[in-house]
Write an enzyme that holds these catalytic residues in place. Structure first.
Site, PDB file in Angstrom:
ATOM      1  N   GLU A 159       0.829  -1.209   0.000  1.00 44.90           N
ATOM      2  CA  GLU A 159       0.000   0.000   0.000  1.00 44.90           C
ATOM      3  C   GLU A 159       0.860   1.254   0.000  1.00 44.90           C
ATOM      4  O   GLU A 159       0.506   2.260  -0.626  1.00 44.90           O
ATOM      5  CB  GLU A 159      -0.948  -0.028   1.202  1.00 44.90           C
ATOM      6  CG  GLU A 159      -2.067  -1.056   1.031  1.00 44.90           C
ATOM      7  CD  GLU A 159      -2.978  -1.147   2.234  1.00 44.90           C
ATOM      8  OE1 GLU A 159      -4.208  -1.065   2.065  1.00 44.90           O
ATOM      9  OE2 GLU A 159      -2.459  -1.312   3.359  1.00 44.90           O
ATOM     10  N   GLU A 193      -4.172  -9.480   3.021  1.00 46.77           N
ATOM     11  CA  GLU A 193      -4.936  -9.313   4.256  1.00 46.77           C
ATOM     12  C   GLU A 193      -6.047 -10.329   4.437  1.00 46.77           C
ATOM     13  O   GLU A 193      -6.400 -10.674   5.578  1.00 46.77           O
ATOM     14  CB  GLU A 193      -5.520  -7.889   4.311  1.00 46.77           C
ATOM     15  CG  GLU A 193      -4.519  -6.808   4.667  1.00 46.77           C
ATOM     16  CD  GLU A 193      -3.735  -6.291   3.473  1.00 46.77           C
ATOM     17  OE1 GLU A 193      -3.015  -5.299   3.605  1.00 46.77           O
ATOM     18  OE2 GLU A 193      -3.855  -6.907   2.369  1.00 46.77           O
TER      19      GLU A 193
END
Length: 329
Positions: free
Chosen positions: A179, A199
Site C-alpha cells: 500500500e 490481508e
C-alpha cells in the site's frame, strides 16, 4: 475556477488507465555500482536522520533509526531517499515507523528544493512486510481502528506529495508495504521481489488504501483476483500486470530496483520543477473525472506555468542551444 472544479471532482467515478513497460534487466552502468551505494551517508541526526556525510551501513534496535532520510547532494541535489530500517521486524509498520514517516513526509512537503523522492529498504530481501502484527496483537481492540486510520492518513499524505515519488522494491512488499508502494507515482521492482495484498489470509481487508489504489493501477477485475486470493506475485509478473512500471534483474548486491529508481530520479531532476508538479496535479486530478473536466484541469495547471521564470529560461535555453537551468521560480 477550473482547478477548483477538478478538486471537487476527485470523488467522482474512476477512469482506470494503465500504460506500463517492462525492462528485463538493470542498465550495465548502474548494475556495476557498489553494493553499499544506497547505504553510504545514512547517519543519525535526530528521530529522522539526514545525509550529512559518509557513514557505514549499521543495524540498530534503536527505534530512532527505524527510518533514515538521505538528502542527496551535488548533481543529485533535490533527490531525497527514505530508507526503511527495521531489520528485526522486516520493516513492518509500527506506531513509531508511522510517526517517523509522517514527520519525514511533512518535512518534504514544506521543502521546495526537493524534486523527487525514492522510498527503499535498507534491509536486504525485504521492502516492507506490512503491519507489525506482534505490536498489533498487544493492542486493545479500541486501539486498532485509530492506528489503522493514522497509517491510512500517512499513506494518503504520501500519495498527495506534489513531487514525483518512486518506490524501489528490492524485496517483499506485502499488505501495508504494498500500500505504501501503491501510493507512489512509480514502482520499480526487482524480478525477485514479492508483492501482494494478503490481508484476507487474516480475515481482514487492505485498510490503508489498497482496495482503492490497486484497481486504479491494474484495473478492478485483476485487483479483485489478487485481493480475493491473497496472491503474491514476483517483480516480473507485477510488471506484466502493470503493478510495477519496470522489472529489473536483481544483482548480487540486492539493490537493483533502487539503482534503477535512482537513474529515473536523475532523468526527472533536470526538468522544470514547477512544470513537474503541475503535470502531476493535472494527471492525478484528471484521471478521476470525465475528459471535459480533465481538460479544464489541464488548462488551469498550464496557466500556472506561463508566468514562471523557468518557462522563460526554457525558451532562452532552446534558442541558445544550451541546457536550461531551472530554479523552480
Amino acid at each position: 475556477m477550473a482547478l477548483q472544479v477538478g478538486r471537487r471532482a476527485l470523488l467522482q467515478a474512476v477512469r482506470v488507465q494503465a500504460a506500463t513497460r517492462c525492462l528485463g534487466s538493470a542498465r550495465g552502468g548502474a548494475a556495476a555500482l557498489s553494493c553499499s551505494r544506497r547505504y553510504v551517508g545514512f547517519v543519525k541526526v535526530s528521530s529522522v536522520s539526514r545525509l550529512d556525510g559518509h557513514g557505514a551501513r549499521r543495524y540498530s534496535s534503536d527505534p530512532k533509526e527505524d527510518l533514515r532520510v538521505r538528502h542527496l547532494d551535488g548533481q543529485d541535489a533535490g533527490i531525497v531517499v527514505i530508507g526503511l530500517n527495521r531489520p528485526k521486524a522486516k520493516n513492518s509498520i509500527s506506531k513509531n515507523l508511522v510517526n517517523m514517516m509522517m514527520e519525514a513526509v511533512e518535512d518534504i512537503k514544506k521543502n521546495n528544493k526537493v524534486r523527487s523522492l525514492i522510498i527503499c529498504s535498507l534491509v536486504p530481501g525485504i521492502f516492507c512486510a506490512g503491519a507489525d502484527l506482534k505490536e498489533r496483537a498487544k493492542m486493545h481492540q479500541s486501539e486498532v481502528g485509530p492506528f489503522v486510520s493514522k497509517a491510512r492518513a500517512l499513506i494518503t499524505e504520501l500519495g498527495n506529495l506534489p513531487i514525483p515519488t518512486i518506490a524501489a522494491i528490492d524485496g517483499a512488499a506485502l499488505g501495508g508495504g504494498l500500500e505504501i508502494a501503491l501510493a507512489c507515482d512509480i514502482r520499480i521492482a526487482s524480478n525477485t521481489a514479492k508483492m501482494g495484498l494478503v490481508e484476507t489470509k487474516l480475515a481482514i481487508i487492505p485498510g490503508a488504501g489498497g482496495t482503492q489504489r490497486l484497481p486504479r493501477v491494474i484495473g478492478a477485475s485483476l485487483a479483485k483476483e489478487l485481493i480475493f486470493a491473497a496472491r503474491v506475485v514476483d517483480g516480473t509478473e507485477a510488471c506484466r500486470l502493470g503493478l510495477a512500471n519496470h522489472s529489473v534483474e536483481q544483482n548480487s548486491c540486492g539493490d537493483a530496483a533502487y539503482l534503477r529508481a535512482l537513474e529515473l530520479a536523475r532523468e526527472i531532476n533536470p526538468q522544470g520543477p514547477i512544470a513537474i508538479r503541475m503535470a502531476k496535479l493535472a494527471i492525478n486530478q484528471g484521471i478521476e473525472v470525465d475528459l471535459s473536466t480533465g481538460l479544464a484541469i489541464e488548462e488551469a495547471c498550464y496557466a500556472q506555468v506561463i508566468p514562471t521564470k523557468d518557462r522563460l529560461e526554457g525558451l532562452s535555453a532552446f534558442k541558445e542551444k544550451r541546457r536550461p537551468h531551472f530554479k523552480g521560480e
